[in-house]
Design an enzyme around this catalytic site. Structure first.
Site, PDB file in Angstrom:
ATOM      1  N   LYS A  13       0.995  -1.628  -0.170  1.00 49.73           N
ATOM      2  CA  LYS A  13       0.072   0.292   0.054  1.00 49.73           C
ATOM      3  C   LYS A  13       0.698   1.057   0.545  1.00 49.73           C
ATOM      4  O   LYS A  13       0.726   2.649  -0.599  1.00 49.73           O
ATOM      5  CB  LYS A  13      -1.403   0.425   0.843  1.00 49.73           C
ATOM      6  CG  LYS A  13      -1.588  -1.262   1.423  1.00 49.73           C
ATOM      7  CD  LYS A  13      -2.510  -1.403   2.421  1.00 49.73           C
ATOM      8  CE  LYS A  13      -1.634  -0.555   3.926  1.00 49.73           C
ATOM      9  NZ  LYS A  13      -1.025  -2.139   4.076  1.00 49.73           N
ATOM     10  N   ARG A  86      -9.492   0.875   9.627  1.00 45.86           N
ATOM     11  CA  ARG A  86      -8.895  -0.235   9.412  1.00 45.86           C
ATOM     12  C   ARG A  86      -9.585  -1.177   9.939  1.00 45.86           C
ATOM     13  O   ARG A  86      -9.375  -2.430  11.049  1.00 45.86           O
ATOM     14  CB  ARG A  86      -7.433  -0.259  10.453  1.00 45.86           C
ATOM     15  CG  ARG A  86      -6.289  -0.736   9.838  1.00 45.86           C
ATOM     16  CD  ARG A  86      -5.017  -0.631  10.757  1.00 45.86           C
ATOM     17  NE  ARG A  86      -4.114  -1.098  10.157  1.00 45.86           N
ATOM     18  CZ  ARG A  86      -2.686  -0.758   9.991  1.00 45.86           C
ATOM     19  NH1 ARG A  86      -2.862   0.342   8.686  1.00 45.86           N
ATOM     20  NH2 ARG A  86      -1.892  -1.551   9.895  1.00 45.86           N
ATOM     21  N   ARG A 125      12.507  -5.440   5.132  1.00 41.49           N
ATOM     22  CA  ARG A 125      12.016  -4.422   4.340  1.00 41.49           C
ATOM     23  C   ARG A 125      12.853  -3.037   4.852  1.00 41.49           C
ATOM     24  O   ARG A 125      13.317  -3.414   5.967  1.00 41.49           O
ATOM     25  CB  ARG A 125      10.683  -3.686   4.782  1.00 41.49           C
ATOM     26  CG  ARG A 125      10.557  -2.312   4.266  1.00 41.49           C
ATOM     27  CD  ARG A 125       9.142  -1.564   5.054  1.00 41.49           C
ATOM     28  NE  ARG A 125       8.464  -2.248   6.082  1.00 41.49           N
ATOM     29  CZ  ARG A 125       6.530  -2.059   6.287  1.00 41.49           C
ATOM     30  NH1 ARG A 125       5.923  -1.495   5.420  1.00 41.49           N
ATOM     31  NH2 ARG A 125       6.545  -1.888   7.262  1.00 41.49           N
ATOM     32  N   ARG A 158      12.023  -0.978  10.520  1.00 43.98           N
ATOM     33  CA  ARG A 158      10.912  -0.727  11.659  1.00 43.98           C
ATOM     34  C   ARG A 158      11.178  -1.895  12.381  1.00 43.98           C
ATOM     35  O   ARG A 158      11.240  -2.877  12.705  1.00 43.98           O
ATOM     36  CB  ARG A 158       9.758  -0.179  10.882  1.00 43.98           C
ATOM     37  CG  ARG A 158       9.228   0.529  10.415  1.00 43.98           C
ATOM     38  CD  ARG A 158       8.191   0.099   9.132  1.00 43.98           C
ATOM     39  NE  ARG A 158       7.185   0.052  10.200  1.00 43.98           N
ATOM     40  CZ  ARG A 158       6.224  -0.060   9.506  1.00 43.98           C
ATOM     41  NH1 ARG A 158       5.512   0.472   8.172  1.00 43.98           N
ATOM     42  NH2 ARG A 158       4.514  -0.888   9.634  1.00 43.98           N
ATOM     43  N   ARG A 169       0.441  -8.710  13.365  1.00 51.29           N
ATOM     44  CA  ARG A 169       0.338  -7.588  12.702  1.00 51.29           C
ATOM     45  C   ARG A 169      -0.840  -8.268  11.742  1.00 51.29           C
ATOM     46  O   ARG A 169      -2.236  -7.981  11.557  1.00 51.29           O
ATOM     47  CB  ARG A 169       0.666  -6.644  11.886  1.00 51.29           C
ATOM     48  CG  ARG A 169       1.783  -5.723  12.764  1.00 51.29           C
ATOM     49  CD  ARG A 169       3.346  -5.280  12.279  1.00 51.29           C
ATOM     50  NE  ARG A 169       2.686  -4.764  10.912  1.00 51.29           N
ATOM     51  CZ  ARG A 169       3.632  -4.517  10.730  1.00 51.29           C
ATOM     52  NH1 ARG A 169       4.852  -4.962  11.070  1.00 51.29           N
ATOM     53  NH2 ARG A 169       3.466  -3.622   9.504  1.00 51.29           N
TER      54      ARG A 169
HETATM   55  P1  AP5 Z   1       5.189  -1.752   2.092  1.00 52.70           P
HETATM   56  O1  AP5 Z   1       4.938  -0.729   0.718  1.00 52.70           O
HETATM   57  O2  AP5 Z   1       5.816  -0.898   3.212  1.00 52.70           O
HETATM   58  O3  AP5 Z   1       3.321  -2.110   2.230  1.00 52.70           O
HETATM   59  P2  AP5 Z   1       2.707  -2.008   3.184  1.00 52.70           P
HETATM   60  O4  AP5 Z   1       1.509  -2.616   2.726  1.00 52.70           O
HETATM   61  O5  AP5 Z   1       2.307  -0.179   3.164  1.00 52.70           O
HETATM   62  O6  AP5 Z   1       2.474  -2.329   4.859  1.00 52.70           O
HETATM   63  P3  AP5 Z   1       2.526  -1.820   6.118  1.00 52.70           P
HETATM   64  O7  AP5 Z   1       3.746  -2.722   6.888  1.00 52.70           O
HETATM   65  O8  AP5 Z   1       3.623  -0.298   5.889  1.00 52.70           O
HETATM   66  O9  AP5 Z   1       1.759  -1.689   6.217  1.00 52.70           O
HETATM   67  P4  AP5 Z   1       0.660  -1.810   7.386  1.00 52.70           P
HETATM   68  O10 AP5 Z   1      -0.657  -1.504   7.811  1.00 52.70           O
HETATM   69  O11 AP5 Z   1       1.698  -2.865   8.797  1.00 52.70           O
HETATM   70  O12 AP5 Z   1       1.353  -0.384   8.344  1.00 52.70           O
HETATM   71  P5  AP5 Z   1       1.212   1.184   9.606  1.00 52.70           P
HETATM   72  O13 AP5 Z   1       2.894   1.339   9.018  1.00 52.70           O
HETATM   73  O14 AP5 Z   1      -0.240   1.080   8.483  1.00 52.70           O
HETATM   74  O15 AP5 Z   1       5.673  -2.498   1.401  1.00 52.70           O
HETATM   75  C1  AP5 Z   1       6.065  -3.876   2.095  1.00 52.70           C
HETATM   76  C2  AP5 Z   1       7.472  -4.462   0.965  1.00 52.70           C
HETATM   77  O16 AP5 Z   1       7.196  -5.113  -0.148  1.00 52.70           O
HETATM   78  C3  AP5 Z   1       8.614  -2.988   1.595  1.00 52.70           C
HETATM   79  O17 AP5 Z   1      10.083  -3.812   1.169  1.00 52.70           O
HETATM   80  C4  AP5 Z   1       8.257  -2.500  -0.168  1.00 52.70           C
HETATM   81  O18 AP5 Z   1       9.425  -2.607  -1.210  1.00 52.70           O
HETATM   82  C5  AP5 Z   1       8.095  -4.560  -1.252  1.00 52.70           C
HETATM   83  N1  AP5 Z   1       7.013  -4.532  -1.717  1.00 52.70           N
HETATM   84  C6  AP5 Z   1       6.569  -3.529  -2.079  1.00 52.70           C
HETATM   85  N2  AP5 Z   1       5.128  -4.445  -3.072  1.00 52.70           N
HETATM   86  C7  AP5 Z   1       5.812  -5.037  -3.661  1.00 52.70           C
HETATM   87  C8  AP5 Z   1       6.377  -5.878  -4.697  1.00 52.70           C
HETATM   88  N3  AP5 Z   1       5.034  -5.742  -6.019  1.00 52.70           N
HETATM   89  N4  AP5 Z   1       6.925  -7.016  -4.741  1.00 52.70           N
HETATM   90  C9  AP5 Z   1       8.064  -7.396  -4.978  1.00 52.70           C
HETATM   91  N5  AP5 Z   1       7.696  -6.717  -2.970  1.00 52.70           N
HETATM   92  C10 AP5 Z   1       7.069  -5.327  -2.926  1.00 52.70           C
HETATM   93  O19 AP5 Z   1       0.998   0.431  10.701  1.00 52.70           O
HETATM   94  C11 AP5 Z   1       1.959   0.445  11.783  1.00 52.70           C
HETATM   95  C12 AP5 Z   1       1.181   0.221  13.025  1.00 52.70           C
HETATM   96  O20 AP5 Z   1       0.488   1.797  13.038  1.00 52.70           O
HETATM   97  C13 AP5 Z   1       0.143  -0.606  13.154  1.00 52.70           C
HETATM   98  O21 AP5 Z   1       0.880  -1.865  13.427  1.00 52.70           O
HETATM   99  C14 AP5 Z   1      -0.427  -0.158  14.246  1.00 52.70           C
HETATM  100  O22 AP5 Z   1      -0.660  -0.265  15.349  1.00 52.70           O
HETATM  101  C15 AP5 Z   1      -0.766   1.750  13.829  1.00 52.70           C
HETATM  102  N6  AP5 Z   1      -2.003   1.856  13.040  1.00 52.70           N
HETATM  103  C16 AP5 Z   1      -2.093   2.466  11.797  1.00 52.70           C
HETATM  104  N7  AP5 Z   1      -2.663   3.143  10.852  1.00 52.70           N
HETATM  105  C17 AP5 Z   1      -3.566   2.503  12.118  1.00 52.70           C
HETATM  106  C18 AP5 Z   1      -5.033   2.421  12.321  1.00 52.70           C
HETATM  107  N8  AP5 Z   1      -5.478   2.921  11.326  1.00 52.70           N
HETATM  108  N9  AP5 Z   1      -5.874   2.560  13.302  1.00 52.70           N
HETATM  109  C19 AP5 Z   1      -5.129   1.710  14.168  1.00 52.70           C
HETATM  110  N10 AP5 Z   1      -3.982   1.739  14.319  1.00 52.70           N
HETATM  111  C20 AP5 Z   1      -3.191   2.040  13.242  1.00 52.70           C
END
Ligand code: AP5
Length: 220
Positions: A13, A86, A125, A158, A169
């Site tokens: 994403k 979420r 990552r 991270r 997660r």
């Molecule tokens: P990446 O693009 O970073 O993936 P992502 O889907 O963005 O994954 P995240 O881990 O950032 O999502 P998340 O939802 O867990 O974390 P967030 O920060 O929102 O890609 C991942 C890897 O794959 C990278 O190395 C990339 O290069 C590679 N890649 C990407 N596309 C690829 C492809 N097509 N082919 C090959 N490789 C590829 O949340 C973190 C924490 O914050 C949560 O756990 C929670 O505690 C809190 N939080 C955040 N938002 C909320 C909310 N709305 N409500 C409550 N708590 C929240």
């Protein structure tokens, strides 16, 4: 353009939101990045969020909803919500917020990927903390390990990308976030993309399914 990117951790994403924000003339809003920024600045919000994030749990809905409410007023050119909503409670609150501002969603993009791939992606990552540029040790490594190809500064991993926390997660996604798939399917706004495809192909599929407008000069 007003979009939600929905999908499990590691589905790509953030990667796609970074690529597409300029093209869609909309700003990426990553709730995870906002929380991490608050955590590194030691704000009250950051302190509150820290233990939830470190354990892989979700930060309470009311905290997140307040955060998005403040953010929404700063997005005149649209948004790509990355990691929000979420929970069903967050989605319902967001619908109310949008309605109160006479705004409608254009689409909700669902990123589909299997668990083994997600685990491999997250544990490999690396990110440029200065601008969010993502790398992956297996699929998209930097030329020099740990160093950004473009600005030459250090990359970081991270805290919540340790295997144990990643597993938690993914479980939290299944339990608390995946009900949003049906929620948005009912709204008729859901489109699905194959998040296992190479990054460029995922971008093309999103653009084809959303119908990209003419490229705009909106800043990052
Ligand atoms: P990446 O693009 O970073 O993936 P992502 O889907 O963005 O994954 P995240 O881990 O950032 O999502 P998340 O939802 O867990 O974390 P967030 O920060 O929102 O890609 C991942 C890897 O794959 C990278 O190395 C990339 O290069 C590679 N890649 C990407 N596309 C690829 C492809 N097509 N082919 C090959 N490789 C590829 O949340 C973190 C924490 O914050 C949560 O756990 C929670 O505690 C809190 N939080 C955040 N938002 C909320 C909310 N709305 N409500 C409550 N708590 C929240």
């Amino acid at each position: 353009m007003r979009l939600i990117f929905l999908g499990p951790p590691g589905a790509g994403k953030g990667t796609q939101a970074q690529i597409l924000q300029r093209r869609f003339g909309a700003k990426q809003v990553s709730t995870g990045d906002i929380l991490r920024d608050n955590r590194s600045r030691g704000t009250e919000l950051g302190k509150l969020a820290e233990s939830y994030m470190n354990s892989g749990a979700l930060v309470p809905d009311e905290v997140i909803i307040k955060m998005i409410e403040a953010e929404l007023d700063t997005l005149p050119d649209g948004f790509i919500m990355d990691g929000f909503p979420r929970t069903v409670a967050q989605a319902e609150a967001f619908d109310c917020l949008l309605e109160s501002k006479d705004l409608t969603l254009d689409a909700v993009v669902l990123f589909e990927a299997d668990r083994a791939t997600l685990i491999a992606r997250l544990t490999g990552r690396w990110t440029n903390p200065r601008n969010g540029r993502p790398y992956n040790a297996a699929t998209n490594p930097p030329r020099v390990p740990g160093i950004d190809d473009e600005d030459g500064g250090p990359l970081v991993q991270r805290d919540d990308d340790k295997l144990e926390t990643v597993t938690k997660r993914l479980d939290v996604y299944e339990r608390q976030t995946s009900p949003l798939v049906e929620y948005y399917r009912h709204s008729g706004k859901l489109v699905q993309v194959d998040a296992l495809a190479p990054v460029d192909d995922v971008t093309k599929e999103i653009v084809a399914k959303i119908g990209a407008p003419v490229e705009q000069n909106a800043a990052g």
